[in-house]
Design a protein around this motif. Structure first.
Motif: not given
Ligand code: GDP
Ligand code: IMO
Ligand code: MG
Length: 431
Positions: A2, A26-27, A217, A428
């Motif tokens: 990802s 989200k990382a 991610n 993502f």
């Protein structure tokens, strides 16, 4: 896997910082892979403003780790200052959440001096650099005389390396009638700083390797923009690094098949700071109005940005140069209230029509934009967060851009504030 790369599709300042911060939710890891503190990324979170130059824009997220890759050039004095400033804004930076590549190259005061002197000595061919020593440092890197972060940890060799570097540059300074610099003036300060930064320094490719896994991610944050790329931009009016998506791999140590998705950050009109060709530049009332409404002043140097209408030819070229999968369209709200909005759909070169930016400086100077005119919208779209809430004319504008540049629009930004973002697709989810 990802790995999502985010890059600018124009001449920088597209709003990459805001979008990277938004996507960082989200990382697990956010990574800078080129450029240095010539970048200026502004984040607005609730009532707080964060101004970042070297630290990746994921820094504001509590659980996100940030990494400065080998492709970045680092002014260690500036880095320490930026870490302190962010710490003072109640964001804790520690070796737990910041990793600095041991093979990134150092910007030293002599690089900044040379950058500024060179610019000052030019007449009408100034590049308009940020004066941060970016060009001279990358030159030393490819000249194989540069100094890397890992060199800060061998006292004897460090002095030898700095002395050699200073000897090299002092020849030019002397020839120009300038005062030569003494490596001893910097040595102790640099050594001390190296010790202060030591805990952050690692062979960062190992971390990248660990996170190159479907479990994680990772966001690769580009600085500058496609047309400032040293190979693909409006040379010589460019920066000294590659700014397109492929650089993400080189700037951290990752193969080309590892990138799952590339987001092109694109301003709903065009700006440029510094010299160089700008086909849709509008020095009349529209350009002035865009600058005023968009607060187009550089974060790093405070310079007024040049403004003009959206150039679909350029962005289409950027889509191709970075194999962009989706576009995040920013600053759409700045077009509020314009009765008509122009889009450049092609160029006229002498009596020929072309649909790409020519490479030669002479042809870049000669091209004239061909515009299509769209109807503007009434009222304000500032802060809208739903696509369906946009007026029809704004939807048409977005659709038109999408068609012309050949890439779908996955996010739309409607104010500087983090949450004022229209979500269409999450990169993502596709990677
Ligand atoms: P970057 O270098 O690409 O990160 O962009 P900069 O931070 O240098 O410049 C973008 C400027 O526009 C910043 O001041 C942002 O706060 C602001 N900005 C970002 N997105 C939007 C938006 O959608 N609308 C408005 N009005 N401002 C925005
Ligand atoms: P962000 O990441 C806009 C421009 C300078 C100059 C040219 C070369 O905030 O988008 P340099 O100091 O790199 O040698 O200057 O590149 N430039 C930028 N313009 N945004 C940036 O970064 C820039 N970084 C460099 O104005 O024209
Ligand atoms: Mg900027």
């Amino acid at each position: 896997m990802s790995n999502v790369v985010v890059i600018g599709t124009q001449w920088g300042d597209e709003g990459k910082g805001k979008i990277v911060d938004w996507l960082s939710e989200k990382a697990h890891l956010v990574v800078r892979f080129q450029g240095g503190h010539n970048a200026g990324h502004t984040l607005v979170v609730d009532d707080k403003i964060f101004k970042l130059s070297l630290l990746p824009s994921g820094v504001v997220r509590e659980k996100t780790i940030i990494l400065i890759g080998n492709g970045v050039v680092i002014d260690p004095f500036h880095l320490k200052k930026e870490i302190d400033e962010i710490n003072n804004q109640n964001i804790a930076i520690s070796p737990e959440n910041l990793i600095i590549s041991d093979s990134a190259f150092l910007i030293l005061p002599i690089h900044q001096l040379i950058d500024k002197l060179r610019e000052n000595k030019k007449n009408d061919d100034k590049i308009g650099t940020t004066g941060r020593g970016i060009g001279p440092t990358y030159e030393d890197k490819v000249g194989r005389r540069g100094i890397r972060i890992c060199d800060l940890y061998n006292r004897e060799d460090l002095l030898i390396k700095i002395s050699k570097l200073y000897d090299f540059h002092n020849i030019w300074l002397k020839a120009m009638g300038e005062k030569c610099l003494d490596p001893n003036d910097i040595f102790e300060k640099l050594w001390d700083l190296g010790q202060k930064l030591k805990a952050f320094v690692q062979p960062s490719w190992l971390i990248i390797n660990k996170y190159n896994d479907p479990l994680y991610n990772v966001l690769y944050e580009g600085a500058q923009g496609t047309f400032l790329d040293v190979d693909h931009g409006t040379y010589p009016y460019v920066t000294s690094s590659n700014t397109i998506a492929s650089q993400a791999g080189i700037g951290v140590g990752l193969g080309p098949t590892s990138i799952a998705y590339t987001v092109g950050i694109t301003k709903a009109y065009t700006t440029r700071v510094g010299s160089g060709p700008f086909p849709t530049e509008d020095t009349g009332t529209d350009g002035i109005e865009l600058g005023k409404r968009g607060h187009e002043f550089g974060t790093v140097t405070g310079r007024q940005r040049r403004c003009g209408w959206f150039d679909a030819v350029l962005v289409k070229q950027a889509v191709s140069l970075s194999s962009i999968n989706g576009i995040a369209l920013t600053k759409l709200d700045v077009l509020d209230g314009f009765r008509e909005i122009k889009i450049c759909t092609g160029y006229k070169l002498d009596d020929k029509m072309i649909n790409y930016l020519p490479s030669s400086q002479e042809e870049q100077k000669k091209i004239k934009p061909i515009y299509e005119v769209l109807k503007g919208w009434k009222g304000s779209i500032v802060g809208l967060r739903k696509l369906s809430d946009l007026p029809e004319e704004a939807k048409n504008y977005v659709k038109k851009i999408q068609e012309l540049v050949g890439s779908e629009i996955i996010l739309i930004s409607t104010s500087p504030e983090r949450s004022d973002t229209i979500y269409i697709k999450d990169p993502f989810d596709f990677s």
